[in-house]
Design an enzyme around this catalytic site. Sequence first.
Site, PDB file in Angstrom:
ATOM      1  N   THR A 123     -16.324  13.375  -1.376  1.00 20.58           N
ATOM      2  CA  THR A 123     -17.965  13.406  -1.235  1.00 20.58           C
ATOM      3  C   THR A 123     -18.441  12.020  -0.840  1.00 20.58           C
ATOM      4  OG1 THR A 123     -20.014  13.858  -2.626  1.00 20.58           O
ATOM      5  CG2 THR A 123     -17.688  13.012  -3.752  1.00 20.58           C
ATOM      6  N   HIS A 124     -19.203  12.259   0.040  1.00 26.21           N
ATOM      7  CA  HIS A 124     -19.919  10.800   0.413  1.00 26.21           C
ATOM      8  C   HIS A 124     -21.416  10.850   0.458  1.00 26.21           C
ATOM      9  CE1 HIS A 124     -19.845   7.134   3.221  1.00 26.21           C
ATOM     10  NE2 HIS A 124     -20.932   7.916   3.873  1.00 26.21           N
ATOM     11  N   ASP A 158      -9.113  12.945   5.313  1.00 23.30           N
ATOM     12  CA  ASP A 158      -8.073  12.755   6.254  1.00 23.30           C
ATOM     13  C   ASP A 158      -7.725  11.325   6.289  1.00 23.30           C
ATOM     14  OD1 ASP A 158      -9.740  11.464   7.804  1.00 23.30           O
ATOM     15  OD2 ASP A 158      -9.873  13.041   9.542  1.00 23.30           O
ATOM     16  N   GLY A 160      -8.344   9.018   7.961  1.00 28.10           N
ATOM     17  CA  GLY A 160      -9.703   8.132   8.467  1.00 28.10           C
ATOM     18  C   GLY A 160     -10.480   7.617   7.316  1.00 28.10           C
ATOM     19  N   ARG A 166       0.941  -1.170   0.207  1.00 21.53           N
ATOM     20  CA  ARG A 166      -0.149   0.102  -0.061  1.00 21.53           C
ATOM     21  C   ARG A 166       0.846   1.284   0.015  1.00 21.53           C
ATOM     22  NH1 ARG A 166      -5.803   0.506   0.222  1.00 21.53           N
ATOM     23  NH2 ARG A 166      -6.281   2.991   0.394  1.00 21.53           N
ATOM     24  N   ILE A 173      -8.899   4.798   0.457  1.00 21.82           N
ATOM     25  CA  ILE A 173      -8.547   5.633   1.170  1.00 21.82           C
ATOM     26  C   ILE A 173      -7.172   6.410   0.724  1.00 21.82           C
ATOM     27  CG2 ILE A 173      -7.950   6.063   3.757  1.00 21.82           C
ATOM     28  CD1 ILE A 173     -10.546   4.997   3.503  1.00 21.82           C
TER      29      ILE A 173
HETATM   30  C1  GRF Z   1     -20.917   9.146  -5.292  1.00 17.36           C
HETATM   31  O1  GRF Z   1     -22.419   8.746  -4.454  1.00 17.36           O
HETATM   32  C2  GRF Z   1     -20.157   8.866  -4.285  1.00 17.36           C
HETATM   33  O2  GRF Z   1     -20.166   9.775  -3.030  1.00 17.36           O
HETATM   34  C3  GRF Z   1     -19.858   7.207  -3.851  1.00 17.36           C
HETATM   35  O3  GRF Z   1     -19.969   6.701  -5.267  1.00 17.36           O
HETATM   36  C4  GRF Z   1     -20.837   7.573  -6.124  1.00 17.36           C
HETATM   37  C5  GRF Z   1     -19.976   8.093  -7.328  1.00 17.36           C
HETATM   38  O4  GRF Z   1     -20.704   8.279  -8.355  1.00 17.36           O
HETATM   39  N1  GRF Z   1     -18.632   7.131  -3.242  1.00 17.36           N
HETATM   40  P1  GRF Z   1     -20.170   8.796  -9.880  1.00 17.36           P
HETATM   41  O5  GRF Z   1     -18.850   7.664 -10.229  1.00 17.36           O
HETATM   42  O6  GRF Z   1     -19.555  10.127  -9.634  1.00 17.36           O
HETATM   43  O7  GRF Z   1     -21.304   8.601 -10.658  1.00 17.36           O
END
Ligand code: GRF
Length: 203
Positions: free
Chosen positions: A110-111, A143, A145, A69, A96
């Site tokens: 983004t999550h 970060d 985590g 890794r 990560i």
């Molecule tokens: C998004 O919802 C992102 O937050 C998640 O996977 C999705 C990715 O979608 N981890 P895309 O590849 O941008 O269409």
Amino acid sequence: MTDQAARLVVLVSGSGTNLQALLDAADEPGYGAEIVAVGADRTGIEGLDRAARAGVPTFVERLPDHPDRASWDAALAERIAVHKPDLVVCAGFMKIIGRPTLDAFPVVNTHPALLPSFPGAHGVRDALAYGVRVTGCTVMFADAGVDTGPIIAQATVPVLDGDDERELHERIKVVERALLVETIGRMAREGWSVTGRKVRLGA
Ligand code: GRF
């Protein structure tokens, strides 16, 4: 940031609809950011095709091509550094980010859930299984985590009776794309500061 457009390197692992939203936004005059490269941890994904169609340089750094890794972490940071980004954006990047990249650049992620609830790779499935009536999406700093960095922006999405994971995720992604575009644009145009866990956009 400066008057010049902020340089973004966007990392993807999948369909790249968030990337596409950023590519489209960056085409608009005054957005304040340009995508200088798109990186991926795998080949054969639509995200890379979207970048190629937009004429944006791409690179792929696969974990299985490295002995460990740490070697992959270092290689990824080097591939990113070539493009001298002001900001790295993980847009559906399913790894990560390691110290070499985190130490060199601000990294935004983004999550598809309202952190700190439901971190990890199955945020939508976990929120649905828990039975929440409202979920959403979070744009945050990466970060070391798993989805634990300071939160920059959030938006809510109602869970509807009968939602399955795919339907709910698609509705979240509509909101997520808009939030990501708005947040990255503001960061590029206005700058930001972080005090502890509190993020403030603007000078
Ligand atoms: C998004 O919802 C992102 O937050 C998640 O996977 C999705 C990715 O979608 N981890 P895309 O590849 O941008 O269409």
